[in-house]
Design a protein around this motif. Structure first.
Motif, PDB file in Angstrom:
ATOM      1  N   ALA A 194       0.849  -1.194   0.000  1.00  0.00           N
ATOM      2  CA  ALA A 194       0.000   0.000   0.000  1.00  0.00           C
ATOM      3  C   ALA A 194       0.887   1.247   0.000  1.00  0.00           C
ATOM      4  O   ALA A 194       1.924   1.276   0.677  1.00  0.00           O
ATOM      5  N   TRP A 195       0.469   2.265  -0.754  1.00  0.00           N
ATOM      6  CA  TRP A 195       1.234   3.504  -0.808  1.00  0.00           C
ATOM      7  C   TRP A 195       1.275   4.124   0.571  1.00  0.00           C
ATOM      8  O   TRP A 195       0.228   4.361   1.173  1.00  0.00           O
ATOM      9  N   LYS A 196       2.500   4.379   1.064  1.00  0.00           N
ATOM     10  CA  LYS A 196       2.653   4.828   2.438  1.00  0.00           C
ATOM     11  C   LYS A 196       3.042   6.293   2.537  1.00  0.00           C
ATOM     12  O   LYS A 196       2.467   7.039   3.322  1.00  0.00           O
ATOM     13  N   ARG A 197       4.040   6.684   1.737  1.00  0.00           N
ATOM     14  CA  ARG A 197       4.541   8.057   1.882  1.00  0.00           C
ATOM     15  C   ARG A 197       5.062   8.556   0.544  1.00  0.00           C
ATOM     16  O   ARG A 197       5.656   7.793  -0.211  1.00  0.00           O
ATOM     17  N   THR A 198       4.828   9.834   0.309  1.00  0.00           N
ATOM     18  CA  THR A 198       5.276  10.456  -0.933  1.00  0.00           C
ATOM     19  C   THR A 198       6.467  11.364  -0.667  1.00  0.00           C
ATOM     20  O   THR A 198       6.416  12.198   0.235  1.00  0.00           O
ATOM     21  N   ALA A 199       7.509  11.169  -1.455  1.00  0.00           N
ATOM     22  CA  ALA A 199       8.686  12.032  -1.347  1.00  0.00           C
ATOM     23  C   ALA A 199       8.584  13.225  -2.302  1.00  0.00           C
ATOM     24  O   ALA A 199       8.968  14.338  -1.953  1.00  0.00           O
ATOM     25  N   TYR A 200       8.058  12.959  -3.499  1.00  0.00           N
ATOM     26  CA  TYR A 200       7.960  14.013  -4.513  1.00  0.00           C
ATOM     27  C   TYR A 200       6.672  13.849  -5.311  1.00  0.00           C
ATOM     28  O   TYR A 200       6.249  12.730  -5.599  1.00  0.00           O
ATOM     29  N   TRP A 201       6.080  14.991  -5.663  1.00  0.00           N
ATOM     30  CA  TRP A 201       4.905  15.020  -6.537  1.00  0.00           C
ATOM     31  C   TRP A 201       5.243  15.723  -7.840  1.00  0.00           C
ATOM     32  O   TRP A 201       6.002  16.690  -7.848  1.00  0.00           O
ATOM     33  N   GLY A 202       4.616  15.260  -8.913  1.00  0.00           N
ATOM     34  CA  GLY A 202       4.673  15.988 -10.165  1.00  0.00           C
ATOM     35  C   GLY A 202       3.568  17.028 -10.202  1.00  0.00           C
ATOM     36  O   GLY A 202       2.737  17.118  -9.290  1.00  0.00           O
ATOM     37  N   GLN A 203       3.524  17.799 -11.273  1.00  0.00           N
ATOM     38  CA  GLN A 203       2.603  18.938 -11.324  1.00  0.00           C
ATOM     39  C   GLN A 203       1.213  18.582 -11.825  1.00  0.00           C
ATOM     40  O   GLN A 203       0.319  19.394 -11.685  1.00  0.00           O
ATOM     41  N   GLY A 204       0.999  17.414 -12.372  1.00  0.00           N
ATOM     42  CA  GLY A 204      -0.332  17.026 -12.831  1.00  0.00           C
ATOM     43  C   GLY A 204      -0.558  17.276 -14.305  1.00  0.00           C
ATOM     44  O   GLY A 204      -0.049  18.247 -14.864  1.00  0.00           O
ATOM     45  N   THR A 205      -1.351  16.396 -14.905  1.00  0.00           N
ATOM     46  CA  THR A 205      -1.745  16.554 -16.298  1.00  0.00           C
ATOM     47  C   THR A 205      -3.228  16.174 -16.405  1.00  0.00           C
ATOM     48  O   THR A 205      -3.668  15.190 -15.813  1.00  0.00           O
ATOM     49  N   GLN A 206      -3.994  16.983 -17.128  1.00  0.00           N
ATOM     50  CA  GLN A 206      -5.434  16.796 -17.202  1.00  0.00           C
ATOM     51  C   GLN A 206      -5.792  15.713 -18.219  1.00  0.00           C
ATOM     52  O   GLN A 206      -5.328  15.738 -19.362  1.00  0.00           O
ATOM     53  N   VAL A 207      -6.635  14.799 -17.795  1.00  0.00           N
ATOM     54  CA  VAL A 207      -7.212  13.788 -18.678  1.00  0.00           C
ATOM     55  C   VAL A 207      -8.724  13.973 -18.668  1.00  0.00           C
ATOM     56  O   VAL A 207      -9.338  13.970 -17.596  1.00  0.00           O
ATOM     57  N   THR A 208      -9.289  14.166 -19.842  1.00  0.00           N
ATOM     58  CA  THR A 208     -10.729  14.332 -19.969  1.00  0.00           C
ATOM     59  C   THR A 208     -11.259  13.294 -20.948  1.00  0.00           C
ATOM     60  O   THR A 208     -10.783  13.214 -22.083  1.00  0.00           O
ATOM     61  N   VAL A 209     -12.224  12.513 -20.489  1.00  0.00           N
ATOM     62  CA  VAL A 209     -12.812  11.464 -21.312  1.00  0.00           C
ATOM     63  C   VAL A 209     -14.263  11.841 -21.583  1.00  0.00           C
ATOM     64  O   VAL A 209     -15.062  11.959 -20.649  1.00  0.00           O
ATOM     65  N   SER A 210     -14.583  12.019 -22.841  1.00  0.00           N
ATOM     66  CA  SER A 210     -15.946  12.406 -23.209  1.00  0.00           C
ATOM     67  C   SER A 210     -16.776  11.160 -23.514  1.00  0.00           C
ATOM     68  O   SER A 210     -16.269  10.160 -24.012  1.00  0.00           O
ATOM     69  N   SER A 211     -18.061  11.276 -23.235  1.00  0.00           N
ATOM     70  CA  SER A 211     -18.959  10.119 -23.466  1.00  0.00           C
ATOM     71  C   SER A 211     -19.549  10.150 -24.865  1.00  0.00           C
ATOM     72  O   SER A 211     -19.405  11.104 -25.597  1.00  0.00           O
TER      73      SER A 211
END
Length: 121
Positions: free
Chosen positions: A104-121
């Protein structure tokens, strides 16, 4: 360490995207790498992780069989191949470097900045 996520975009339901997360600043060989996502109004949730060697992978039940995580330690890059995308996969996706405890994910040392994913129906 800087983590730069890319590859997000707009895709129709059933389509595919591949996210990349490139690291700079130091080697990531000692870290577990993971992907998380956060939809509007929701908490950030775990998506998938991969051990430093790439020999073990972990995925949330909601994405098992559709998403595949992989890493290239020579390029210091981790990938998330997303297939059979659904509208409920719409979120900002973040990569992270950290540690697992008992799978199980326990601890984060570094985060990235994020990228948007959009899924249309």
């Amino acid at each position: 360490v800087q983590l730069q996520a890319s590859g997000g975009g707009l895709v129709q339901a059933g389509g595919s995207l591949r996210l990349s997360c490139a690291a700079s600043g130091r080697t990531l060989n000692s870290y577990v790498m993971g992907w998380f996502r956060q939809a509007p109004g929701e908490e950030r949730e775990f998506v998938a992780a991969i051990s430093w060697s790439g020999g073990s992978t972990y995925a949330a039940n909601s994405v098992k069989g559709r998403f595949t995580i992989s890493r290239d330690n020579v390029k210091s890059t981790v990938y998330l191949q997303m297939n059979s995308l659904k509208p409920e996969d719409t979120a900002v996706y973040y990569c992270a470097a950290g540690w697992l405890v008992n799978s199980a994910w326990k601890r984060t040392a570094y985060w990235g900045q994020g990228t948007q994913v959009t899924v249309s129906s």
